[in-house]
Design an enzyme around this catalytic site. Structure first.
Site, PDB file in Angstrom:
ATOM      1  N   HIS A  18       0.835  -1.203   0.000  1.00  0.00           N
ATOM      2  CA  HIS A  18       0.000   0.000   0.000  1.00  0.00           C
ATOM      3  C   HIS A  18       0.876   1.261   0.000  1.00  0.00           C
ATOM      4  O   HIS A  18       0.630   2.210  -0.745  1.00  0.00           O
ATOM      5  CB  HIS A  18      -0.880   0.062   1.265  1.00  0.00           C
ATOM      6  CG  HIS A  18      -1.919  -1.013   1.376  1.00  0.00           C
ATOM      7  ND1 HIS A  18      -2.062  -1.798   2.493  1.00  0.00           N
ATOM      8  CD2 HIS A  18      -2.871  -1.427   0.508  1.00  0.00           C
ATOM      9  CE1 HIS A  18      -3.074  -2.630   2.324  1.00  0.00           C
ATOM     10  NE2 HIS A  18      -3.578  -2.442   1.126  1.00  0.00           N
ATOM     11  N   LYS A  42     -16.261  -5.271   4.237  1.00  0.00           N
ATOM     12  CA  LYS A  42     -15.878  -6.126   5.363  1.00  0.00           C
ATOM     13  C   LYS A  42     -16.401  -5.563   6.682  1.00  0.00           C
ATOM     14  O   LYS A  42     -15.702  -5.539   7.681  1.00  0.00           O
ATOM     15  CB  LYS A  42     -14.358  -6.250   5.402  1.00  0.00           C
ATOM     16  CG  LYS A  42     -13.853  -6.895   4.136  1.00  0.00           C
ATOM     17  CD  LYS A  42     -12.475  -6.460   3.773  1.00  0.00           C
ATOM     18  CE  LYS A  42     -12.113  -7.049   2.418  1.00  0.00           C
ATOM     19  NZ  LYS A  42     -10.840  -6.558   1.924  1.00  0.00           N
TER      20      LYS A  42
HETATM   21  P1  ADP Z   1      -9.762  -3.689  -0.294  1.00  0.00           P
HETATM   22  O1  ADP Z   1     -10.694  -3.868   0.824  1.00  0.00           O
HETATM   23  O2  ADP Z   1     -10.209  -2.752  -1.366  1.00  0.00           O
HETATM   24  O3  ADP Z   1      -9.211  -4.981  -0.843  1.00  0.00           O
HETATM   25  P2  ADP Z   1      -7.086  -3.203   0.621  1.00  0.00           P
HETATM   26  O4  ADP Z   1      -6.721  -2.423   1.827  1.00  0.00           O
HETATM   27  O5  ADP Z   1      -6.783  -4.659   0.650  1.00  0.00           O
HETATM   28  O6  ADP Z   1      -8.591  -2.879   0.391  1.00  0.00           O
HETATM   29  O7  ADP Z   1      -6.378  -2.578  -0.648  1.00  0.00           O
HETATM   30  C1  ADP Z   1      -6.533  -1.241  -1.004  1.00  0.00           C
HETATM   31  C2  ADP Z   1      -5.946  -1.005  -2.372  1.00  0.00           C
HETATM   32  O8  ADP Z   1      -4.562  -1.328  -2.380  1.00  0.00           O
HETATM   33  C3  ADP Z   1      -6.562  -1.838  -3.481  1.00  0.00           C
HETATM   34  O9  ADP Z   1      -6.579  -1.034  -4.663  1.00  0.00           O
HETATM   35  C4  ADP Z   1      -5.592  -2.991  -3.622  1.00  0.00           C
HETATM   36  O10 ADP Z   1      -5.631  -3.549  -4.915  1.00  0.00           O
HETATM   37  C5  ADP Z   1      -4.283  -2.283  -3.364  1.00  0.00           C
HETATM   38  N1  ADP Z   1      -3.247  -3.186  -2.850  1.00  0.00           N
HETATM   39  C6  ADP Z   1      -3.342  -4.067  -1.847  1.00  0.00           C
HETATM   40  N2  ADP Z   1      -2.185  -4.726  -1.645  1.00  0.00           N
HETATM   41  C7  ADP Z   1      -1.306  -4.231  -2.551  1.00  0.00           C
HETATM   42  C8  ADP Z   1       0.060  -4.512  -2.883  1.00  0.00           C
HETATM   43  N3  ADP Z   1       0.754  -5.453  -2.241  1.00  0.00           N
HETATM   44  N4  ADP Z   1       0.639  -3.813  -3.889  1.00  0.00           N
HETATM   45  C9  ADP Z   1      -0.083  -2.888  -4.564  1.00  0.00           C
HETATM   46  N5  ADP Z   1      -1.367  -2.581  -4.325  1.00  0.00           N
HETATM   47  C10 ADP Z   1      -1.984  -3.235  -3.326  1.00  0.00           C
END
Ligand code: ADP
Length: 169
Positions: A18, A42
């Protein structure tokens, strides 16, 4: 006019994947607002509260001047309008992320035609990284410190170990 981007997600908790998207977006836009979505799929199943997630993100982005952290419960398209945002940024790890993200992008475009969704390819080294993976590995006794921002790793690990997290991403 200032170009504002919104980076929404659960961030339960924030990972270096992130943070990489945040840093790269901050170079492309005048301002990036990271939004912890509190009703985001969620509901009631996150490990960290909205306040905890927001505070953790603030601590590890404090050195990026054009980043703000906020939380929101409601329609992202409405939030974007309220903030005069030009774009939503999403990180894409694999084809598996794509279908759902594409559907969300088309929906948001219908709800707010001025709003673009920008997909940023994940760093190849972070392709495997997700908040749920961190929770599972930590629960099984693995060292997750390489996968989370250094400033907050102690607090995240302490919390995950204390609850023996079994909750999903
Ligand atoms: P969500 O509930 O939307 O899945 P996340 O917190 O898991 O929320 O992810 C938020 C955003 O960050 C999404 O656009 C996801 O695709 C992106 N993301 C999550 N993990 C990674 C990573 N390792 N590298 C790049 N982008 C990521």
């Amino acid at each position: 006019m200032e170009k504002i981007a919104i980076y929404p997600g659960s961030f339960d908790p924030i990972t270096i994947g992130h943070l990489d998207i945040i840093k790269r977006s901050a170079k492309l836009f005048d301002k990036v607002i990271i939004v912890v979505m509190s009703n985001y799929r969620k509901v009631n199943s996150t490990t960290f509260s909205v306040e905890e997630r927001t505070e953790l993100i603030k601590r590890c982005t404090a050195d990026i001047p054009n980043v703000e952290v906020d939380s929101y419960m409601g329609l992202l398209a409405e939030y974007a309008k309220k903030k005069n945002a030009a774009a939503i940024v999403k990180g894409l790890r694999a084809v598996s992320d794509f279908e759902d993200e594409f559907q969300q992008a088309l929906t948001n475009k219908k709800l707010n035609s001025e709003l673009e969704t920008v997909f940023m390819a994940a760093n190849a080294e972070h392709m495997f990284l997700s908040s749920s993976m961190i929770k599972q590995v930590c629960q099984l006794g693995g060292d997750v410190s390489p996968f989370i921002p250094a400033e907050i790793s102690v607090d995240i690990i302490k919390k995950l170990q204390s609850i023996g997290s079994s909750k999903d991403d």
